[in-house]
Design a protein around this motif. Structure first.
Motif, PDB file in Angstrom:
ATOM      1  N   GLY A 253       0.508  -1.310   0.189  1.00 53.77           N
ATOM      2  CA  GLY A 253      -0.259  -0.003  -0.224  1.00 53.77           C
ATOM      3  C   GLY A 253       0.891   0.871   0.186  1.00 53.77           C
ATOM      4  N   SER A 260      -4.503   4.522   3.208  1.00 52.70           N
ATOM      5  CA  SER A 260      -4.579   3.945   4.344  1.00 52.70           C
ATOM      6  C   SER A 260      -4.258   2.541   4.000  1.00 52.70           C
ATOM      7  CB  SER A 260      -5.520   4.204   5.486  1.00 52.70           C
ATOM      8  OG  SER A 260      -6.471   3.896   4.358  1.00 52.70           O
ATOM      9  N   PRO A 261      -4.331   1.112   4.914  1.00 49.10           N
ATOM     10  CA  PRO A 261      -5.198  -0.266   4.416  1.00 49.10           C
ATOM     11  C   PRO A 261      -6.009  -0.130   3.945  1.00 49.10           C
ATOM     12  CG  PRO A 261      -3.741  -0.010   6.000  1.00 49.10           C
ATOM     13  CD  PRO A 261      -3.902   1.410   6.070  1.00 49.10           C
ATOM     14  N   SER A 262      -7.027   0.916   4.136  1.00 46.27           N
ATOM     15  CA  SER A 262      -8.680   0.743   4.022  1.00 46.27           C
ATOM     16  C   SER A 262      -8.577   1.040   2.259  1.00 46.27           C
ATOM     17  CB  SER A 262      -9.365   1.515   4.618  1.00 46.27           C
ATOM     18  OG  SER A 262      -9.322   2.461   5.212  1.00 46.27           O
ATOM     19  N   HIS A 263      -7.808   1.822   1.859  1.00 43.41           N
ATOM     20  CA  HIS A 263      -7.882   2.462   0.244  1.00 43.41           C
ATOM     21  C   HIS A 263      -7.132   1.623  -0.402  1.00 43.41           C
ATOM     22  CE1 HIS A 263      -6.672   5.495  -2.400  1.00 43.41           C
ATOM     23  NE2 HIS A 263      -7.458   5.198  -2.798  1.00 43.41           N
ATOM     24  N   ASN A 265      -6.886  -1.763   0.559  1.00 47.07           N
ATOM     25  CA  ASN A 265      -8.199  -2.913   0.514  1.00 47.07           C
ATOM     26  C   ASN A 265      -9.280  -2.404  -1.017  1.00 47.07           C
ATOM     27  OD1 ASN A 265      -9.264  -5.159   1.809  1.00 47.07           O
ATOM     28  ND2 ASN A 265     -10.739  -4.470   1.924  1.00 47.07           N
ATOM     29  N   SER A 266      -9.982  -1.652  -0.870  1.00 47.23           N
ATOM     30  CA  SER A 266     -10.921  -0.992  -1.503  1.00 47.23           C
ATOM     31  C   SER A 266     -11.337  -1.021  -2.768  1.00 47.23           C
ATOM     32  CB  SER A 266     -11.258   0.682  -1.473  1.00 47.23           C
ATOM     33  OG  SER A 266     -11.592   0.005  -0.022  1.00 47.23           O
ATOM     34  N   LYS A 269     -10.380  -4.169  -3.861  1.00 51.25           N
ATOM     35  CA  LYS A 269     -11.642  -4.996  -4.675  1.00 51.25           C
ATOM     36  C   LYS A 269     -12.794  -4.673  -6.079  1.00 51.25           C
ATOM     37  CE  LYS A 269     -13.308  -6.434   0.425  1.00 51.25           C
ATOM     38  NZ  LYS A 269     -14.277  -5.737   1.363  1.00 51.25           N
ATOM     39  N   SER A 275     -10.415  -9.603  -1.597  1.00 50.29           N
ATOM     40  CA  SER A 275      -9.139  -8.647  -0.879  1.00 50.29           C
ATOM     41  C   SER A 275      -8.156  -8.736  -1.617  1.00 50.29           C
ATOM     42  CB  SER A 275      -9.543  -8.808   0.394  1.00 50.29           C
ATOM     43  OG  SER A 275      -9.141 -10.505   0.641  1.00 50.29           O
TER      44      SER A 275
END
Length: 285
Positions: A253, A260-263, A265-266, A269, A275
């Motif tokens: 990342g 961020s990790p969520s960004h 991950n998104s 996806k 994921s």
């Protein structure tokens, strides 16, 4: 074949002879069983497995096996991983797309022959008897040390001509699909000079275009906007790293510029419908 030393020296002293610091148009590589190699090529390559077995991964192609006689198209600037399953000898052509199949048939003409949906995967050709005979002579002269640029360009042209003559159009379209456009000079410039952190205006400036003029030509050639294309290239690189590296997802990342990790991950996806954890786990099974 034994060649007198004085005759070899004549070739070595010729300005056409490939120098040691240069990558020749055609080269032979030998790798031992069990070894793993990471490669990022600056030019398009055609790789032929002369003997042995490999598994290769690049872009969205993961762990694909190639055996003796396999012919593989490897697009420029794709990071790749090659695992050697049996001692292998590879013949590698560094493809200059200013070359054509012959004076009357270009790569652009092959693209225009395309009717079906563009192949997104890696299509492997199998060497027929003519190509095998061609490779026998080619490897003989290369093993004798004849890395003359004049000869190598002739042999590369010969190889492309033989592909055009002896393989069906549908197979050639599938084989070269990942690099084909109707404006190869433009598309190859983009592939070689673009990077994930480069601005569209910088690319336009490199080609002496206004930003609007560049975007118009880009969309005509790639059938998508420059930003969409760069996102697709970024996705290819990320998919490869998820599968072929041991880096943590936090490291990936950061490396690819996610906030961020969520960004991160998104993004996965959105582009892969999965994921990063599931992608790595699935392909390691």
């Amino acid at each position: 074949m034994n060649v007198p030393n004085e005759e070899i020296q004549v070739h070595l002293n010729c300005f056409n002879y490939g120098k040691s610091k240069e990558v020749p148009l055609i080269e032979i590589k030998n790798y031992e069983s069990g070894s793993v190699h990471q490669i990022t090529n600056k030019s398009n390559m055609i790789v032929i497995v002369l003997s042995g077995v490999i598994c290769f991964s690049f872009g969205k192609t993961y762990n694909k096996q190639a055996t003796k006689g396999s012919i593989i198209m490897h697009p420029a600037k794709y990071a790749s991983k090659i695992e050697i399953k049996e001692d292998v000898t590879l013949v590698i052509f560094h493809l200059d797309v200013s070359l054509n199949f012959c004076d009357h048939f270009s790569f652009e003409m092959l693209y225009k022959e395309k009717k079906e949906k563009k192949n997104e995967g890696t299509y492997i050709l199998n060497a027929n008897n003519v190509i095998k005979n061609y490779l026998t002579l080619l490897t003989t002269v290369l093993n004798d040390g004849l890395y003359c640029n004049y000869l190598l360009e002739i042999k590369l042209k010969e190889f492309l001509f033989l592909l055009r003559f002896y393989y069906p159009m549908e197979e050639l379209k599938a084989f070269f699909a990942q690099i084909l456009t109707d404006d190869l000079e433009f598309s190859e410039f983009i592939r070689k000079h673009s990077s994930s952190d480069m601005l569209i205006s910088d690319l336009a400036k490199k080609m002496h275009y206004s930003t609007s003029g560049f975007e118009k030509r880009f969309k005509k050639v790639f059938d998508m906007s420059p930003s969409q294309w760069m996102q697709s290239q970024k996705a290819q690189a990320i998919y490869h790293e998820i599968n072929c590296s041991t880096k943590t997802f936090a490291e990936l990342g950061y490396e690819f510029g996610f906030s961020s990790p969520s960004h991160f991950n998104s993004f996965c996806k959105k582009h892969f419908n999965n994921s990063p954890g599931n992608i790595r786990k699935k392909n390691k099974m």
